[in-house]
Design a protein around this motif. Structure first.
Motif, PDB file in Angstrom:
ATOM      1  N   PHE A  62     -28.932  19.635  -5.806  1.00 33.88           N
ATOM      2  CA  PHE A  62     -28.769  18.201  -5.548  1.00 33.88           C
ATOM      3  C   PHE A  62     -29.372  17.418  -6.710  1.00 33.88           C
ATOM      4  O   PHE A  62     -30.481  17.722  -7.169  1.00 33.88           O
ATOM      5  N   VAL A  63     -28.637  16.413  -7.186  1.00 33.34           N
ATOM      6  CA  VAL A  63     -29.151  15.560  -8.264  1.00 33.34           C
ATOM      7  C   VAL A  63     -29.245  14.101  -7.823  1.00 33.34           C
ATOM      8  O   VAL A  63     -29.807  13.272  -8.524  1.00 33.34           O
ATOM      9  N   ASN A  64     -28.691  13.780  -6.650  1.00 30.97           N
ATOM     10  CA  ASN A  64     -28.845  12.448  -6.065  1.00 30.97           C
ATOM     11  C   ASN A  64     -28.638  12.537  -4.562  1.00 30.97           C
ATOM     12  O   ASN A  64     -28.242  13.592  -4.041  1.00 30.97           O
ATOM     13  N   SER A  65     -28.901  11.455  -3.863  1.00 31.43           N
ATOM     14  CA  SER A  65     -28.871  11.462  -2.399  1.00 31.43           C
ATOM     15  C   SER A  65     -27.493  11.216  -1.811  1.00 31.43           C
ATOM     16  O   SER A  65     -27.276  11.419  -0.618  1.00 31.43           O
ATOM     17  N   THR A  66     -26.545  10.761  -2.635  1.00 35.94           N
ATOM     18  CA  THR A  66     -25.268  10.275  -2.132  1.00 35.94           C
ATOM     19  C   THR A  66     -24.100  11.229  -2.287  1.00 35.94           C
ATOM     20  O   THR A  66     -23.175  11.232  -1.486  1.00 35.94           O
ATOM     21  N   GLY A  67     -24.116  12.017  -3.358  1.00 37.59           N
ATOM     22  CA  GLY A  67     -22.963  12.845  -3.704  1.00 37.59           C
ATOM     23  C   GLY A  67     -22.068  12.199  -4.742  1.00 37.59           C
ATOM     24  O   GLY A  67     -21.102  12.803  -5.199  1.00 37.59           O
ATOM     25  N   LEU A  68     -22.373  10.945  -5.113  1.00 36.94           N
ATOM     26  CA  LEU A  68     -21.651  10.326  -6.221  1.00 36.94           C
ATOM     27  C   LEU A  68     -21.914  11.106  -7.508  1.00 36.94           C
ATOM     28  O   LEU A  68     -22.939  11.769  -7.647  1.00 36.94           O
ATOM     29  N   SER A  69     -21.000  11.013  -8.437  1.00 33.97           N
ATOM     30  CA  SER A  69     -21.301  11.521  -9.774  1.00 33.97           C
ATOM     31  C   SER A  69     -22.412  10.653 -10.364  1.00 33.97           C
ATOM     32  O   SER A  69     -22.405   9.424 -10.191  1.00 33.97           O
ATOM     33  N   ASN A  70     -23.367  11.265 -11.029  1.00 36.23           N
ATOM     34  CA  ASN A  70     -24.447  10.483 -11.640  1.00 36.23           C
ATOM     35  C   ASN A  70     -23.903   9.417 -12.589  1.00 36.23           C
ATOM     36  O   ASN A  70     -24.502   8.349 -12.765  1.00 36.23           O
ATOM     37  N   SER A  71     -22.734   9.680 -13.159  1.00 39.50           N
ATOM     38  CA  SER A  71     -22.133   8.718 -14.090  1.00 39.50           C
ATOM     39  C   SER A  71     -21.698   7.434 -13.379  1.00 39.50           C
ATOM     40  O   SER A  71     -21.445   6.421 -14.037  1.00 39.50           O
ATOM     41  N   SER A  72     -21.636   7.454 -12.050  1.00 40.93           N
ATOM     42  CA  SER A  72     -21.241   6.260 -11.292  1.00 40.93           C
ATOM     43  C   SER A  72     -22.441   5.401 -10.900  1.00 40.93           C
ATOM     44  O   SER A  72     -22.263   4.360 -10.255  1.00 40.93           O
ATOM     45  N   LEU A  73     -23.657   5.832 -11.275  1.00 36.49           N
ATOM     46  CA  LEU A  73     -24.869   5.148 -10.821  1.00 36.49           C
ATOM     47  C   LEU A  73     -25.396   4.145 -11.843  1.00 36.49           C
ATOM     48  O   LEU A  73     -26.573   3.774 -11.818  1.00 36.49           O
ATOM     49  N   MET A  74     -24.546   3.689 -12.750  1.00 31.79           N
ATOM     50  CA  MET A  74     -24.849   2.592 -13.679  1.00 31.79           C
ATOM     51  C   MET A  74     -26.111   2.836 -14.508  1.00 31.79           C
ATOM     52  O   MET A  74     -26.866   1.913 -14.799  1.00 31.79           O
ATOM     53  N   GLY A  75     -26.303   4.075 -14.891  1.00 28.46           N
ATOM     54  CA  GLY A  75     -27.473   4.402 -15.710  1.00 28.46           C
ATOM     55  C   GLY A  75     -28.769   4.464 -14.926  1.00 28.46           C
ATOM     56  O   GLY A  75     -29.840   4.664 -15.520  1.00 28.46           O
ATOM     57  N   MET A  76     -28.712   4.322 -13.613  1.00 27.53           N
ATOM     58  CA  MET A  76     -29.915   4.332 -12.777  1.00 27.53           C
ATOM     59  C   MET A  76     -30.070   5.648 -12.004  1.00 27.53           C
ATOM     60  O   MET A  76     -30.762   5.705 -10.992  1.00 27.53           O
ATOM     61  N   HIS A  77     -29.421   6.696 -12.477  1.00 25.50           N
ATOM     62  CA  HIS A  77     -29.497   7.990 -11.792  1.00 25.50           C
ATOM     63  C   HIS A  77     -30.938   8.476 -11.724  1.00 25.50           C
ATOM     64  O   HIS A  77     -31.782   8.090 -12.545  1.00 25.50           O
ATOM     65  N   PRO A  78     -31.243   9.306 -10.744  1.00 26.32           N
ATOM     66  CA  PRO A  78     -32.626   9.741 -10.523  1.00 26.32           C
ATOM     67  C   PRO A  78     -33.280  10.337 -11.765  1.00 26.32           C
ATOM     68  O   PRO A  78     -32.641  11.069 -12.530  1.00 26.32           O
ATOM     69  N   GLU A  79     -34.536  10.007 -11.931  1.00 27.64           N
ATOM     70  CA  GLU A  79     -35.315  10.524 -13.043  1.00 27.64           C
ATOM     71  C   GLU A  79     -35.345  12.048 -12.992  1.00 27.64           C
ATOM     72  O   GLU A  79     -35.469  12.650 -11.930  1.00 27.64           O
ATOM     73  N   GLY A  80     -35.203  12.662 -14.148  1.00 30.18           N
ATOM     74  CA  GLY A  80     -35.199  14.119 -14.214  1.00 30.18           C
ATOM     75  C   GLY A  80     -33.805  14.718 -14.143  1.00 30.18           C
ATOM     76  O   GLY A  80     -33.648  15.937 -14.251  1.00 30.18           O
ATOM     77  N   THR A  81     -32.802  13.865 -13.935  1.00 29.72           N
ATOM     78  CA  THR A  81     -31.412  14.339 -13.930  1.00 29.72           C
ATOM     79  C   THR A  81     -30.656  13.676 -15.079  1.00 29.72           C
ATOM     80  O   THR A  81     -31.106  12.680 -15.641  1.00 29.72           O
ATOM     81  N   LYS A  82     -29.499  14.236 -15.411  1.00 28.41           N
ATOM     82  CA  LYS A  82     -28.690  13.711 -16.501  1.00 28.41           C
ATOM     83  C   LYS A  82     -27.492  12.943 -15.958  1.00 28.41           C
ATOM     84  O   LYS A  82     -27.052  13.159 -14.833  1.00 28.41           O
ATOM     85  N   GLU A  83     -26.958  12.065 -16.771  1.00 25.93           N
ATOM     86  CA  GLU A  83     -25.826  11.247 -16.356  1.00 25.93           C
ATOM     87  C   GLU A  83     -24.587  12.091 -16.073  1.00 25.93           C
ATOM     88  O   GLU A  83     -23.712  11.705 -15.304  1.00 25.93           O
ATOM     89  N   THR A  84     -24.536  13.272 -16.676  1.00 23.56           N
ATOM     90  CA  THR A  84     -23.369  14.151 -16.477  1.00 23.56           C
ATOM     91  C   THR A  84     -23.553  15.109 -15.297  1.00 23.56           C
ATOM     92  O   THR A  84     -22.647  15.889 -14.989  1.00 23.56           O
ATOM     93  N   ASP A  85     -24.698  15.046 -14.622  1.00 27.91           N
ATOM     94  CA  ASP A  85     -24.984  15.987 -13.531  1.00 27.91           C
ATOM     95  C   ASP A  85     -24.180  15.665 -12.272  1.00 27.91           C
ATOM     96  O   ASP A  85     -23.821  14.513 -12.009  1.00 27.91           O
ATOM     97  N   GLU A  86     -23.941  16.715 -11.493  1.00 30.72           N
ATOM     98  CA  GLU A  86     -23.207  16.601 -10.229  1.00 30.72           C
ATOM     99  C   GLU A  86     -23.915  17.423  -9.148  1.00 30.72           C
ATOM    100  O   GLU A  86     -24.599  18.408  -9.446  1.00 30.72           O
ATOM    101  N   ASN A  87     -23.725  17.029  -7.910  1.00 32.93           N
ATOM    102  CA  ASN A  87     -24.208  17.837  -6.786  1.00 32.93           C
ATOM    103  C   ASN A  87     -23.266  19.017  -6.588  1.00 32.93           C
ATOM    104  O   ASN A  87     -22.044  18.846  -6.568  1.00 32.93           O
ATOM    105  N   ILE A  88     -23.849  20.211  -6.425  1.00 37.93           N
ATOM    106  CA  ILE A  88     -23.068  21.444  -6.375  1.00 37.93           C
ATOM    107  C   ILE A  88     -23.452  22.250  -5.134  1.00 37.93           C
ATOM    108  O   ILE A  88     -24.632  22.453  -4.850  1.00 37.93           O
ATOM    109  N   MET A  89     -22.439  22.742  -4.416  1.00 40.68           N
ATOM    110  CA  MET A  89     -22.655  23.645  -3.286  1.00 40.68           C
ATOM    111  C   MET A  89     -21.412  24.521  -3.101  1.00 40.68           C
ATOM    112  O   MET A  89     -20.299  24.060  -3.320  1.00 40.68           O
ATOM    113  N   PRO A  90     -21.581  25.755  -2.644  1.00 43.93           N
ATOM    114  CA  PRO A  90     -20.423  26.535  -2.199  1.00 43.93           C
ATOM    115  C   PRO A  90     -20.052  26.145  -0.764  1.00 43.93           C
ATOM    116  O   PRO A  90     -20.887  25.612  -0.018  1.00 43.93           O
TER     117      PRO A  90
END
Length: 452
Positions: free
Chosen positions: A171-199
């Protein structure tokens, strides 16, 4: 002419015989095997699970880590229920809008209810907006309330994922949005290109855990339409993104949850649950497409419908092993130094399992004795009644067996059916003397027979 009639009759009989052979073969082939082979799920990954036991009824590419999109919010919901249960948060607690949540709430490209810049909202109304309308700013507001910042909340999410055994999950954010959709305010410690991943299998585990621990979530997820801030200037109609709910466009009997998801990265996904009679199923589809290979809202519901129709139509919960069942060739265990020399063992509880309707006879019971209790095939007296001496495992002799979300097959306790007390010194001495005399008699008999 007579020859012609003979040939005609011969051919007719031959065709009839061939037809009968074909029909007989089709009758012999299990119907369930055909049903599964014919199942076509138009999605990159999918899984169907019995919600009560966690038994997997079908899976496709279920261990591949994929984009999870807003199905992520099920973890946010879980942590919210947990925080409320622990008294850290209350439903009527007010959240003060931050610059982050205000800006996200104004982005109409995202699923949102609009926040006022100086507004405050209760946890209850933000939760409803999240669970019904997948509102992203409301979700971030819940995360900030629980952990202070979304960054710290993401740490809680990943810690809980490890605790739940959600493999290949990030998990890189609480919503499941792509971090690139968070207007540069994505959670600290994650990258703008990061995504939430699960099988898909981990999504199913999370779904089952949420339903097991906090089934009240369904009281909200089953609401088809609700007004946010009803009667105010901010009133917003929230139509549930789960269009399979009763009254909505793709309604499905028994549907009452749980969470959709879609982003460019993840495609169209859905973790759905439906209940009919006493059976509840969980279906997860990820990267759903139509027959032309294009992703769409409808495609994910079509795939889910196919899975549910298969589960409700082709499976039944059966008692495959009755209580008191004993294994042929191993109905007893020897008891050392006991008043009785052996004790009966049997299955303690009946074994019920969701299985394909045609497959009941394909399950074979196997006995696994516990080496720490049964040593060298024997028990040490005294033996208590209902002492667990091993487990029963069911093996399927033909066809695919997917196992359980837990990863292990269901194990059923094998127990002693009565107690065996330890024999006293006199009883043991008399038994030893009897065994000694019996041995002498046998030796004497062998000696006499040898003379002749």
């Amino acid at each position: 002419m007579e020859v012609f009639k003979y040939v005609k009759n011969f051919l007719t009989k031959g065709l009839l015989i061939a037809l009968l052979v074909i029909l007989t073969v089709l009758a012999i082939v299990p119907q369930q095997a055909y049903a599964e082979d014919a199942l076509t799920i138009m999605a990159e990954a999918a899984i169907l699970v019995d919600a009560e036991s966690g038994k997997i009824l079908y899976e496709k590419n279920a261990e591949a880590p994929l984009g999870v999109a807003s199905m992520t919010k099920m973890m946010t919901e879980y942590l919210l229920f947990e925080a409320i249960e622990n008294g850290k948060v209350t439903w009527d607690q007010e959240y003060e809008v931050t610059d982050y949540t205000y800006k996200i709430s104004q982005d109409m490209r995202l699923s949102n209810v609009p926040f006022r810049e100086d507004g405050s909202y209760t946890i209850k109304e933000m939760y409803e907006a999240m669970a019904i309308f997948s509102a992203n700013a409301a979700t971030i507001g819940i995360a900030e309330t629980i952990a202070g910042t979304e960054s710290k909340f993401v740490d809680l999410m990943n810690d809980k994922a490890k605790e739940m055994g959600l493999e290949e999950t990030t998990f890189v954010n609480s919503t499941g949005l792509s971090n690139s959709s968070l207007m540069g305010m994505h959670p600290e410690g994650t990258k703008e290109t990061d995504e939430n991943i699960m099988p898909a299998r981990s999504v199913a585990k999370l779904t089952k855990r949420l339903l097991d621990d906090y089934p009240e979530v369904l009281e909200t997820t089953k609401i088809p339409v609700k007004l946010f801030r009803e009667g105010t200037a901010d009133e917003t109609r929230m139509e549930n993104w789960n269009s399979m709910l009763p009254g909505l466009i793709y309604e499905y009997e028994g549907m009452d949850g749980l969470k959709t998801g879609s982003t460019d990265f993840a495609g169209y996904a859905f973790a759905g649950t439906a209940k009919r009679d006493d059976t509840r199923l969980i279906a997860v589809v990820m990267g759903a497409v139509d027959n032309k290979g294009a992703g769409s809202y409808k495609a994910r519901f079509d795939a889910t419908r196919t899975l549910f129709d298969y589960g409700f139509g082709e499976f039944t919960t059966e008692e495959v092993i009755p209580a008191g069942y004993q294994f042929e060739g191993q109905k007893t265990l020897a008891v050392e130094k006991g008043l009785e020399e052996k004790v009966a063992i049997a299955v303690k509880e009946p074994v019920k399992m969701m299985i394909p309707i045609a497959d009941k006879e394909l399950y074979r019971p196997e006995l696994l004795l516990d080496d720490s209790v049964v040593k060298n095939g024997k028990l040490e007296a005294g033996v208590e009644k209902d002492l667990v001496v091993g487990t029963l495992q069911l093996k399927k002799t033909d066809g695919t067996e997917y196992g359980y979300l837990s990863g292990s097959t269901e194990k059923v306790e094998i127990v002693t059916t009565e107690a065996v007390e330890r024999a006293n010194w006199l009883s043991l001495s008399m038994r030893s003397t009897g065994e000694f005399l019996s041995s002498l008699w046998d030796d004497a008999g062998s000696f006499v027979r040898g003379l002749f």
